[in-house]
Design a protein around this motif. Structure first.
Motif, mmCIF file in Angstrom:
data_model
loop_
_atom_site.group_PDB
_atom_site.id
_atom_site.type_symbol
_atom_site.label_atom_id
_atom_site.label_comp_id
_atom_site.label_asym_id
_atom_site.label_seq_id
_atom_site.Cartn_x
_atom_site.Cartn_y
_atom_site.Cartn_z
ATOM 1 N N GLN A 180 0.923 -1.181 -0.070
ATOM 2 C CA GLN A 180 0.019 -0.184 -0.282
ATOM 3 C C GLN A 180 0.867 1.243 -0.029
ATOM 4 O OE1 GLN A 180 -3.296 0.241 -0.395
ATOM 5 N NE2 GLN A 180 -3.105 -2.107 -0.717
ATOM 6 N N THR A 181 2.028 1.112 0.396
ATOM 7 C CA THR A 181 2.899 2.389 0.637
ATOM 8 C C THR A 181 4.285 1.889 0.118
ATOM 9 O OG1 THR A 181 3.730 1.957 2.762
ATOM 10 C CG2 THR A 181 1.733 3.531 2.563
ATOM 11 N N LYS A 182 5.085 2.982 -0.270
ATOM 12 C CA LYS A 182 6.407 2.850 -0.907
ATOM 13 C C LYS A 182 7.311 2.168 0.272
ATOM 14 C CE LYS A 182 9.941 5.129 -3.350
ATOM 15 N NZ LYS A 182 10.453 6.523 -4.075
ATOM 16 N N GLY A 183 7.023 2.682 1.661
ATOM 17 C CA GLY A 183 7.795 2.481 2.785
ATOM 18 C C GLY A 183 7.559 1.036 2.935
ATOM 19 N N ALA A 184 6.223 0.385 2.806
ATOM 20 C CA ALA A 184 5.945 -1.073 3.128
ATOM 21 C C ALA A 184 6.521 -1.675 1.924
ATOM 22 C CB ALA A 184 4.382 -1.165 2.992
ATOM 23 N N ALA A 185 6.832 -1.339 0.604
ATOM 24 C CA ALA A 185 7.509 -2.392 -0.144
ATOM 25 C C ALA A 185 8.861 -2.291 0.086
ATOM 26 C CB ALA A 185 7.288 -1.488 -1.588
ATOM 27 N N ALA A 186 9.465 -1.081 0.486
ATOM 28 C CA ALA A 186 11.262 -0.963 0.797
ATOM 29 C C ALA A 186 11.284 -1.952 2.105
ATOM 30 C CB ALA A 186 11.410 0.406 1.231
ATOM 31 N N ASN A 187 10.406 -1.889 3.100
ATOM 32 C CA ASN A 187 10.548 -2.778 4.185
ATOM 33 C C ASN A 187 10.623 -4.272 3.747
ATOM 34 O OD1 ASN A 187 10.810 -0.641 5.988
ATOM 35 N ND2 ASN A 187 8.709 -0.744 6.754
ATOM 36 N N ALA A 188 9.588 -4.562 3.094
ATOM 37 C CA ALA A 188 9.438 -5.962 2.685
ATOM 38 C C ALA A 188 10.967 -6.459 1.663
ATOM 39 C CB ALA A 188 8.375 -6.347 1.681
ATOM 40 N N ALA A 189 11.377 -5.476 0.999
ATOM 41 C CA ALA A 189 12.643 -5.668 0.270
ATOM 42 C C ALA A 189 13.827 -5.707 1.122
ATOM 43 C CB ALA A 189 12.766 -4.488 -0.740
ATOM 44 N N ASP A 190 13.765 -4.764 2.212
ATOM 45 C CA ASP A 190 14.886 -5.184 3.237
ATOM 46 C C ASP A 190 14.965 -6.647 3.871
ATOM 47 O OD1 ASP A 190 15.633 -2.867 2.710
ATOM 48 O OD2 ASP A 190 14.721 -1.670 4.353
ATOM 49 N N LYS A 191 13.702 -6.753 4.177
ATOM 50 C CA LYS A 191 13.492 -8.392 4.742
ATOM 51 C C LYS A 191 14.170 -9.607 3.745
ATOM 52 C CE LYS A 191 9.574 -7.284 7.825
ATOM 53 N NZ LYS A 191 8.198 -7.597 8.223
ATOM 54 N N HIS A 192 13.655 -9.354 2.587
ATOM 55 C CA HIS A 192 14.482 -10.165 1.607
ATOM 56 C C HIS A 192 15.770 -10.262 1.638
ATOM 57 C CE1 HIS A 192 15.229 -12.285 -2.367
ATOM 58 N NE2 HIS A 192 15.769 -10.831 -2.523
ATOM 59 N N VAL A 193 16.382 -9.097 1.746
ATOM 60 C CA VAL A 193 17.702 -8.997 1.671
ATOM 61 C C VAL A 193 18.514 -9.414 2.678
ATOM 62 C CG1 VAL A 193 19.875 -7.318 1.633
ATOM 63 C CG2 VAL A 193 17.896 -7.146 0.067
ATOM 64 N N SER A 194 17.870 -9.336 4.110
ATOM 65 C CA SER A 194 18.494 -9.622 5.377
ATOM 66 C C SER A 194 18.128 -11.148 5.891
ATOM 67 C CB SER A 194 17.857 -8.654 6.246
ATOM 68 O OG SER A 194 16.418 -8.805 6.676
ATOM 69 N N ARG A 195 17.370 -11.836 4.989
ATOM 70 C CA ARG A 195 17.119 -13.052 5.379
ATOM 71 C C ARG A 195 18.325 -14.058 5.164
ATOM 72 N NH1 ARG A 195 12.631 -15.234 1.561
ATOM 73 N NH2 ARG A 195 13.152 -13.394 0.537
ATOM 74 N N ASP A 196 18.416 -15.083 5.792
ATOM 75 C CA ASP A 196 19.717 -16.009 5.881
ATOM 76 C C ASP A 196 19.819 -16.631 4.632
ATOM 77 O OD1 ASP A 196 19.347 -17.358 9.391
ATOM 78 O OD2 ASP A 196 20.242 -15.390 8.627
ATOM 79 N N GLY A 197 20.820 -16.371 3.959
ATOM 80 C CA GLY A 197 20.898 -17.028 2.571
ATOM 81 C C GLY A 197 20.352 -16.055 1.357
ATOM 82 N N GLY A 198 19.833 -14.969 1.826
ATOM 83 C CA GLY A 198 19.186 -13.922 0.885
ATOM 84 C C GLY A 198 18.411 -14.626 -0.024
ATOM 85 N N CYS A 199 19.074 -14.870 -1.122
ATOM 86 C CA CYS A 199 18.009 -15.555 -2.363
ATOM 87 C C CYS A 199 18.149 -16.643 -2.199
ATOM 88 C CB CYS A 199 18.913 -14.947 -3.619
ATOM 89 S SG CYS A 199 18.518 -13.219 -3.876
#
Length: 52
Positions: A33-52
């Motif tokens: 719903q917001t640009k910030g929410a998309a950025a937070n989800a992207a940050d979670k993707h990057v910070s996950r163990d193993g990343g991709c």
């Protein structure tokens, strides 16, 4: 693999937008719903163990 995140709007008609993120590795997140929410989800993707 190195992440490169792009956050972009998607027009939903009637002046409404949602925000999506795309990663160079192929991961995608749609319908935020917001640009910030998309950025937070992207940050979670990057910070996950193993990343991709």
């Amino acid at each position: 693999m190195r992440h490169q995140i792009t956050v972009e709007p998607e027009h939903r008609g009637g002046g409404r937008y949602t925000w999506n993120y795309l990663c160079r590795c192929g991961a995608k997140g749609y319908g935020h719903q917001t640009k910030g929410a998309a950025a937070n989800a992207a940050d979670k993707h990057v910070s996950r163990d193993g990343g991709c």
